[in-house]
Design an enzyme around this catalytic site. Structure first.
Site, short mmCIF file in Angstrom:
data_model
loop_
_atom_site.label_atom_id
_atom_site.label_comp_id
_atom_site.label_asym_id
_atom_site.label_seq_id
_atom_site.Cartn_x
_atom_site.Cartn_y
_atom_site.Cartn_z
N LEU A 169 15.61 16.98 41.36
CA LEU A 169 15.64 16.33 42.67
C LEU A 169 14.45 16.70 43.53
O LEU A 169 14.00 15.90 44.35
CB LEU A 169 16.94 16.66 43.40
CG LEU A 169 18.22 16.06 42.82
CD1 LEU A 169 19.37 16.20 43.81
CD2 LEU A 169 18.03 14.59 42.48
N GLU A 170 13.95 17.91 43.38
CA GLU A 170 12.85 18.35 44.24
C GLU A 170 11.48 17.83 43.80
O GLU A 170 10.64 17.53 44.64
CB GLU A 170 12.82 19.88 44.31
CG GLU A 170 14.03 20.50 44.97
CD GLU A 170 14.21 20.08 46.42
OE1 GLU A 170 13.26 19.54 47.01
OE2 GLU A 170 15.31 20.27 46.95
N SER A 171 11.25 17.75 42.49
CA SER A 171 9.91 17.33 42.05
C SER A 171 9.93 16.47 40.80
O SER A 171 8.91 16.32 40.15
CB SER A 171 9.03 18.57 41.80
OG SER A 171 9.48 19.28 40.67
#
Length: 442
Positions: A169-171
């Site tokens: 989800l972050e990268s």
């Protein structure tokens, strides 16, 4: 937090523009590069040790200033800031290197100003956060990093699927780490003044990272708001929780090797009480006639107590006892229902938005072979705009239901006000801040 802005629950399941873009590579091998202040989507990581900068003059907000004027004022601000930074232990040589060629960035201010207006519903967010492509990429990333992730799980007692889900989800598993100069972005935001003290604290923390030698100034890249690396740590959280898992003497969350970043994420969750073996939550079915006032984060019961009230897993059985749990209805009585355990609150330390936590937890479940969410969503609803959220708060407050302020953020106090209004008017008391409710208030 990151350039596409972290999920932040705003209204009726609405969140700021969601998860990291999905990688088009099925293998998802990493190959390139919160206040919680996160209430408005800026950051997902809130440091437990907040930096307290030397008192600073309050700079005017300069979003509308002429570029040449803004740049001139910015250069003067840097000169003044360097004095405050030296007082906090930053060497002049580090400051000279960090600010070499750094200029004011109007794009950062534009993104900061516009982030809270762009919202999507929780179901739209989850459609992306746990899409089939992201699940496939997550499984591929887990296979690719299997040995390393098993070592991390053994060291920190945090399931590898949860770490991979946050990475996704972050990268998008390291594919979109952000390429903006962190010093430039944080200096611009600190100079702007709207949240200057917070961002100056982050800037000082970033300089301490440079001073420690973990990364070179121009290699310290990240999102427009200063979140860095594979799992998007802000500088203060990096200082407090990042680890050197590879043993090379540096806590390197920027390189193509994700080891330090993934281990740092596990270390962060462990620090805030992650309990291995306990789910973040379990999708459940509610009985007919359920008392929706019980769907409150402040009300905890054991799964057998919830079962006595008719709440069971989707298989019709009592949910396994993983400790005290609450019932969460992120889209009200017409959406999916979850029994959430205390690991849910640990994930909230990473990002306060319910949608983000559900996205991480559900993606981890899917990577581990779990099924998609079975409950329906009220897909005919749309997200409220910022103006509509503020109007709802104003109208609730005017009707005698205190929202704790008019800020356009649908947090616990506003949800409580919505629920109290619903009870007083004989409506289903699910706390769902919908367009339908706003129309009734009008």
């Amino acid at each position: 937090m990151r350039s596409w802005v972290a999920a932040s629950l705003l209204a009726g399941g609405a969140i700021t523009a969601g998860a990291a873009p999905e990688s088009s590579l099925a293998s998802a091998k990493p190959h390139r590069a919160v206040t919680q202040e996160g209430n408005d989507g800026s950051y997902q990581l809130a440091s437990a040790t907040a930096l307290r900068p030397v008192p600073r003059p309050v700079a005017p907000q300069i979003a509308e200033a002429e570029p040449a004027v803004a740049e001139l004022n910015f250069n003067g601000w840097i000169t003044e800031f360097k004095v405050r930074a030296v007082a906090q232990g930053i060497r002049e040589s580090v400051l000279d290197s960090a600010f070499a060629g750094v200029s004011y960035d109007p794009e950062v201010i534009r993104r900061d100003r516009n982030q809270s207006e762009f919202t999507k519903t929780i179901w739209d967010y989850l459609d992306s956060a746990a899409s089939e492509l992201r699940v496939q990429n997550g499984k591929a990333a887990l296979r690719d990093q299997q040995a390393r992730l098993e070592q991390i799980e053994s060291e920190y007692s945090v399931e590898k699927e949860i770490v991979v889900a946050i990475w996704g989800l972050e990268s998008s598993f390291g594919t979109f780490r952000g390429k903006m100069d962190v010093i430039r972005s944080l200096a611009t935001l600190a100079f702007d003044g709207r949240r200057g003290e917070f961002f100056e604290g982050q800037l000082v923390a970033a300089l301490k990272i440079l001073q420690a030698g973990d990364v070179a100034a121009r290699s310290m890249t990240g999102s427009w708001a200063g979140a860095m690396g594979h799992t998007q740590f802000i500088p203060t959280s990096y200082l407090d929780y990042a680890v050197d898992f590879t043993g090379d003497g540096k806590r390197d969350i920027w390189s193509d090797n994700p080891a330090d970043a993934l281990a740092s994420t596990a270390a962060y969750l462990k620090k805030f009480g992650w309990k291995k073996g306990q789910p973040w939550g379990v999708e459940v079915s509610l009985p007919e006639g359920f008392d929706y006032t019980l769907a409150d984060r402040n009300i905890e019961k054991t799964p057998d107590e919830w079962a006595a009230l008719g709440i069971k897993g989707l298989d019709g059985r009592e949910v396994k006892n993983h400790g005290p749990a609450s019932i969460l209805l992120p889209a009200g009585s017409n959406g999916a229902a979850f029994m959430i355990f205390r690991n849910f609150a640990v994930l909230e330390r990473y990002n306060t938005a319910d949608a983000y936590v559900i996205g991480v937890g559900h993606l981890a479940d899917r990577i581990n072979g779990g099924a998609p969410i079975q409950g329906n969503w009220p897909r005919g609803d749309r997200a409220l705009t910022l103006a509509e959220r503020e109007e709802m708060q104003q109208r609730l407050t005017g009707a005698g239901f205190d929202t704790g302020g008019i800020d356009g953020k649908i947090g616990p106090k506003t949800i409580g006000a919505v629920r109290a209004y619903q009870v007083a008017n004989g409506l289903t008391a699910d706390g769902y801040a919908s367009l339908r409710l706003l129309q009734r208030l009008r």
